[in-house]
Design a protein around this motif. Structure first.
Motif, PDB file in Angstrom:
ATOM      1  N   PRO A 229      12.861   6.041 -26.827  1.00  0.00           N
ATOM      2  CA  PRO A 229      12.806   6.927 -25.644  1.00  0.00           C
ATOM      3  C   PRO A 229      14.062   6.840 -24.772  1.00  0.00           C
ATOM      4  N   SER A 230      14.757   5.706 -24.811  1.00  0.00           N
ATOM      5  CA  SER A 230      15.940   5.547 -23.970  1.00  0.00           C
ATOM      6  C   SER A 230      17.110   6.421 -24.396  1.00  0.00           C
ATOM      7  N   VAL A 231      17.156   6.814 -25.662  1.00  0.00           N
ATOM      8  CA  VAL A 231      18.315   7.599 -26.088  1.00  0.00           C
ATOM      9  C   VAL A 231      18.116   9.093 -25.857  1.00  0.00           C
ATOM     10  N   THR A 232      16.900   9.522 -25.611  1.00  0.00           N
ATOM     11  CA  THR A 232      16.663  10.951 -25.452  1.00  0.00           C
ATOM     12  C   THR A 232      16.999  11.386 -24.029  1.00  0.00           C
ATOM     13  N   SER A 233      17.202  12.685 -23.858  1.00  0.00           N
ATOM     14  CA  SER A 233      17.622  13.155 -22.538  1.00  0.00           C
ATOM     15  C   SER A 233      16.434  13.260 -21.585  1.00  0.00           C
TER      16      SER A 233
ATOM     17  N   ALA B  54      23.892   4.063 -20.029  1.00  0.00           N
ATOM     18  CA  ALA B  54      22.824   4.736 -20.763  1.00  0.00           C
ATOM     19  C   ALA B  54      21.817   5.315 -19.784  1.00  0.00           C
ATOM     20  N   GLN B  55      21.560   4.561 -18.725  1.00  0.00           N
ATOM     21  CA  GLN B  55      20.529   5.012 -17.818  1.00  0.00           C
ATOM     22  C   GLN B  55      21.013   6.147 -16.944  1.00  0.00           C
ATOM     23  N   GLY B  56      22.190   5.986 -16.375  1.00  0.00           N
ATOM     24  CA  GLY B  56      22.699   7.030 -15.495  1.00  0.00           C
ATOM     25  C   GLY B  56      23.145   8.262 -16.267  1.00  0.00           C
ATOM     26  N   GLY B  57      23.375   8.091 -17.551  1.00  0.00           N
ATOM     27  CA  GLY B  57      23.817   9.210 -18.363  1.00  0.00           C
ATOM     28  C   GLY B  57      25.177   9.734 -17.958  1.00  0.00           C
ATOM     29  N   ARG B  58      25.971   8.898 -17.326  1.00  0.00           N
ATOM     30  CA  ARG B  58      27.256   9.388 -16.867  1.00  0.00           C
ATOM     31  C   ARG B  58      28.320   9.272 -17.930  1.00  0.00           C
TER      32      ARG B  58
ATOM     33  N   ARG C 172      25.775  25.526 -29.050  1.00  0.00           N
ATOM     34  CA  ARG C 172      27.224  25.556 -29.289  1.00  0.00           C
ATOM     35  C   ARG C 172      27.962  24.956 -28.104  1.00  0.00           C
ATOM     36  N   ASN C 173      27.585  25.347 -26.886  1.00  0.00           N
ATOM     37  CA  ASN C 173      28.268  24.817 -25.701  1.00  0.00           C
ATOM     38  C   ASN C 173      28.132  23.299 -25.612  1.00  0.00           C
ATOM     39  N   SER C 174      26.934  22.796 -25.934  1.00  0.00           N
ATOM     40  CA  SER C 174      26.737  21.353 -25.898  1.00  0.00           C
ATOM     41  C   SER C 174      27.648  20.662 -26.896  1.00  0.00           C
ATOM     42  N   VAL C 175      27.769  21.262 -28.093  1.00  0.00           N
ATOM     43  CA  VAL C 175      28.625  20.657 -29.121  1.00  0.00           C
ATOM     44  C   VAL C 175      30.073  20.632 -28.646  1.00  0.00           C
ATOM     45  N   VAL C 176      30.554  21.754 -28.114  1.00  0.00           N
ATOM     46  CA  VAL C 176      31.953  21.832 -27.658  1.00  0.00           C
ATOM     47  C   VAL C 176      32.220  20.782 -26.587  1.00  0.00           C
ATOM     48  N   VAL C 177      31.365  20.769 -25.566  1.00  0.00           N
ATOM     49  CA  VAL C 177      31.588  19.854 -24.443  1.00  0.00           C
ATOM     50  C   VAL C 177      31.479  18.403 -24.902  1.00  0.00           C
ATOM     51  N   THR C 178      30.453  18.110 -25.698  1.00  0.00           N
ATOM     52  CA  THR C 178      30.242  16.722 -26.125  1.00  0.00           C
ATOM     53  C   THR C 178      31.404  16.221 -26.974  1.00  0.00           C
ATOM     54  N   LEU C 179      31.876  17.052 -27.911  1.00  0.00           N
ATOM     55  CA  LEU C 179      32.984  16.605 -28.756  1.00  0.00           C
ATOM     56  C   LEU C 179      34.243  16.380 -27.919  1.00  0.00           C
ATOM     57  N   ALA C 180      34.518  17.312 -27.010  1.00  0.00           N
ATOM     58  CA  ALA C 180      35.725  17.166 -26.186  1.00  0.00           C
ATOM     59  C   ALA C 180      35.633  15.917 -25.312  1.00  0.00           C
TER      60      ALA C 180
ATOM     61  N   GLY D  59      25.858  10.146 -23.583  1.00  0.00           N
ATOM     62  CA  GLY D  59      25.973  10.460 -22.166  1.00  0.00           C
ATOM     63  C   GLY D  59      26.252  11.924 -21.908  1.00  0.00           C
ATOM     64  N   SER D  60      27.196  12.502 -22.643  1.00  0.00           N
ATOM     65  CA  SER D  60      27.551  13.890 -22.339  1.00  0.00           C
ATOM     66  C   SER D  60      26.553  14.873 -22.951  1.00  0.00           C
ATOM     67  N   TRP D  61      25.928  14.480 -24.057  1.00  0.00           N
ATOM     68  CA  TRP D  61      24.894  15.357 -24.649  1.00  0.00           C
ATOM     69  C   TRP D  61      23.700  15.448 -23.711  1.00  0.00           C
ATOM     70  N   ASN D  62      23.348  14.341 -23.077  1.00  0.00           N
ATOM     71  CA  ASN D  62      22.168  14.295 -22.209  1.00  0.00           C
ATOM     72  C   ASN D  62      22.472  14.611 -20.753  1.00  0.00           C
ATOM     73  N   GLU D  63      23.736  14.800 -20.418  1.00  0.00           N
ATOM     74  CA  GLU D  63      24.128  15.044 -19.027  1.00  0.00           C
ATOM     75  C   GLU D  63      23.511  16.342 -18.512  1.00  0.00           C
ATOM     76  N   LEU D  64      23.029  16.309 -17.276  1.00  0.00           N
ATOM     77  CA  LEU D  64      22.502  17.536 -16.685  1.00  0.00           C
ATOM     78  C   LEU D  64      23.161  17.829 -15.333  1.00  0.00           C
ATOM     79  N   SER D  65      23.138  16.861 -14.438  1.00  0.00           N
ATOM     80  CA  SER D  65      23.494  17.159 -13.048  1.00  0.00           C
ATOM     81  C   SER D  65      24.938  17.667 -12.912  1.00  0.00           C
ATOM     82  N   HIS D  66      25.862  17.087 -13.674  1.00  0.00           N
ATOM     83  CA  HIS D  66      27.243  17.560 -13.564  1.00  0.00           C
ATOM     84  C   HIS D  66      27.367  19.034 -13.932  1.00  0.00           C
ATOM     85  N   PHE D  67      26.647  19.440 -14.997  1.00  0.00           N
ATOM     86  CA  PHE D  67      26.750  20.835 -15.445  1.00  0.00           C
ATOM     87  C   PHE D  67      26.118  21.793 -14.435  1.00  0.00           C
ATOM     88  N   ILE D  68      25.129  21.276 -13.694  1.00  0.00           N
ATOM     89  CA  ILE D  68      24.509  22.122 -12.677  1.00  0.00           C
ATOM     90  C   ILE D  68      25.521  22.465 -11.583  1.00  0.00           C
TER      91      ILE D  68
END
Lengths: 375, 284
Positions: free
Chosen positions: A137-141, A371-375, B79-87, B211-220
């Protein structure tokens, strides 16, 4: 262990001077991208936000080119001292987050330590499988997990079906604004505020509402936080447990200590540096509740009981167009996080330091923080 | 005497192991079952998903996935996630290791100061930076561009530290030899030291990707243009009920399950490495 000593073989003067000159130049060249990007997107923005937090910028025009006027501490006053909706919202958000922190930090620490101790049994079979299961669960978004949990906790969802099998009629979790403590009090026959608790001395929220406990909706996010972070912290504890090694444990057995005594008197004290790391990361992380509230799309609902300072800051700026106030909330939140960490450092301050292990845990801690902050 | 003690201890621990095992299995079900529900629900019809949230689909259907790819922007988000994550991953691996190497090995004036600044930067909580980041992105004119999505994430202080720590553990004598042979600092870094830092590079890659695949707040705060939505943003909009999806659970679960696959693959491929932070770390 690393040391910061220069690693250079002695060389004749001339060559040496040019080499260190070259090092100075390339050192700066190598580090420039990091400095520029962190400077531009982290340090400068904080300065800009500090200005916006004392301005009346409404989102139009350039706040640094005359589109915003200086208003002093008005924005801070609006959320901290002026009676009104803004202060009440901030108070409500603080209350919600305080309960979230008070429940998530201890529970995730206990759960992750328990998982680590269970999984770390040497004779256990399939340790790898269990570690994987608890860590996954920790690796998922947060977005994917939030989506899943909102579904699991719908009125006729999986959780209530399971509760029904043991005869419990589950609530409509995500839409239920009742505080857990209020529900318990209602069970005792107290279902409205006693006179003593009707005053609202603190941030426009009455004592009765301060004491509501987390709403059932917030409880879903609390359970979710424990579910998603316990795996990461479990790995930290496992690393620390393996550091302790079997010898100390065996010494305890020789001295006739029972399993629980060994755990409490030997293992836990030796885990102190890791406990410190886990609680620090927990305190920092639990004050930053944003992604799940945004994903749920209820703007902190039901009845603002899942509103958090982080989300309120975003909402105030981006949808309320009161950018100064939003920035002010962010700075107050920052101050809270710094203060909480300082208090915790002081409470859990080390009397006997173990520098070697601490360093090891710290380098692992950054992994977990990331990992936690996802930064 | 000694034999009986061993025997008794053995028996006790066998019972203990059985109890531990039972508890662990139960816990594992709690941790895994939600994901099973997620995947199963994505193969159900809508009514089936609501009426029967726990069990197998009555009728297996890929209807949710067809709608996801046919009538939502899911492919675009992907596609956007792939581009951003790879970069972002490429940038972090390169820039973090450059900076980590400089801090670990090169002596330059101001190194101590740079180091302290990085420590301070790491302590700033991410959500506090939402509004500040928007302000600078907006001022630079990169709001609603890929540059705005990628640039601010291109380095991270924690990654610099991981690389620095690793470089410090590599014996300096290797570089000395290359340096005496006349190789410049970049050459030494690129062809001698970096190849030796593979384990740390893999760690950085995993963390950056995840981190970048799961990132949300920055993209918002970096974009509002729907063409620039990535998966987290898009799936969040589905979850919160955009496109009339508020009760379309198979669609939501399918979207969430699919977006988990890339990080899940990364996780299972590098599982040993991720979990290995504990195994054999300092043992002995």
């Amino acid at each position: 262990m690393s040391d910061d000593q220069p690693r250079r073989a002695p060389r004749p003067g001339g060559a040496r001077r040019s080499a260190s000159g070259g090092q100075a130049l390339s050192g700066w060249l190598f580090i420039t991208p990091v400095i520029v990007i962190l400077g531009v997107f982290l340090v400068i923005p904080i300065a800009m936000a500090a200005w916006v937090s004392v301005s009346d910028w409404n989102g139009r025009g350039n706040p640094f080119g005359g589109a915003a006027g200086f208003v002093g501490v008005d924005n801070y006053a609006a959320i901290l001292s002026d009676p009104g909706l803004q202060r009440q919202d901030f108070g409500t958000a603080l209350r919600n987050n305080v309960y979230y922190v008070m429940l998530v930090v201890p529970l995730q620490t206990i759960v992750s330590l328990t998982l680590a101790v269970l999984v770390n049994r040497r004779i256990l079979q399939a340790r790898g499988f269990f570690r994987t299961a608890f860590y996954f669960p920790s690796v998922t978004s947060t977005v994917a997990i939030t989506s899943l949990f909102l579904f699991l906790f719908t009125a006729s969802g999986a959780v209530n079906r399971l509760l029904a099998t043991i005869g419990v009629d589950g609530p409509n979790w995500t839409q239920d604004a009742r505080g857990v403590l209020h529900i318990l009090l209602a069970g005792l026959g107290v279902d409205s505020a006693p006179v003593a608790l009707q005053g609202s001395p603190l941030l426009g929220v009455s004592w009765w509402n301060w004491l509501a406990g987390p709403s059932l909706a917030m409880s879903v996010f609390i359970i979710m936080a424990i579910f998603t972070t316990s795996g990461t912290f479990m790995l930290l504890f496992i690393a620390a447990l393996q550091n302790i090694g079997g010898e100390v444990e065996e010494a305890g057995v020789m001295d006739g200590a029972s399993g629980w005594q060994r755990f409490r008197l030997i293992t836990v004290p030796m885990l102190r540096p890791t406990l410190f790391t886990v609680i620090t990361l927990g305190l920092i992380g639990t004050w930053q509740v944003f992604d799940q509230i945004y994903t749920a799309g209820e703007a902190g609902g039901p009845s603002k009981t899942t509103l958090t300072p982080a989300f309120l800051s975003y909402q105030t700026s981006f949808t309320g167009n009161r950018w100064g106030q939003g920035a002010a909330i962010a700075f107050v939140l920052f101050a809270i996080i710094v203060a909480m960490t300082a208090v915790q450092r002081w409470v859990l301050r080390e009397r006997d330091t173990v520098p070697r292990r601490k360093r090891f845990v710290l380098s692992d801690g950054t992994l977990a923080a990331d990992a936690q902050g996802g930064r | 005497m000694a034999a009986t003690t061993t025997h008794r201890a053995g028996q006790g621990s066998r019972l203990g192991t059985a109890v531990t095992m039972a508890v662990l299995v139960l816990l594992a079900v709690v941790y895994i079952y939600p994901f099973v529900v997620q995947v199963l629900t994505s193969f159900k019809g809508n009514a089936d998903a609501v009426a029967n949230p726990l069990g197998m689909p009555l009728v297996w259907t890929v209807d949710a996935y067809q709608r996801l790819f046919g009538s939502s922007d899911y492919p675009l988000w992907f596609r956007n996630s792939v581009v951003v994550t790879l970069a972002v991953t490429a940038g972090r691996v390169f820039f973090n290791s450059l900076a980590g190497y400089a801090l670990a090995r090169l002596r330059f004036p101001g190194r101590g100061l740079v180091f302290s600044c990085l420590v301070a930067v790491m302590a700033v909580p991410g959500v506090v930076l939402l509004i500040p980041k928007f302000l600078v992105i907006n001022t630079l004119g990169i709001y609603n561009t890929f540059a705005g999505l990628i640039l601010p994430l291109l380095v991270d202080a924690a990654g610099v530290f991981i690389m620095k720590n690793y470089f410090e553990s590599i014996p300096a004598s290797v570089e000395e030899a290359a340096r005496i042979d006349g190789a410049g600092p970049f050459r030494v870094f690129w062809s001698v030291v970096l190849p030796m830092a593979r384990p740390a590079l893999i760690t950085i890659t995993i963390l950056s990707f995840q981190g970048s695949w799961n990132e949300l707040s920055h993209f918002i705060v970096a974009a509002s243009d729907r063409d620039l939505f990535n998966l987290t943003r898009g799936v969040a909009s589905l979850t919160s009920g955009a496109l009339g999806s508020s009760a379309d659970y198979p669609l939501k679960m399918g979207a969430a399950a699919l977006m988990t696959i890339p990080v899940a693959i990364l996780f299972f491929v590098f599982q040993k490495r991720i979990m290995g932070t504990s195994d054999g770390a300092v043992k002995g």
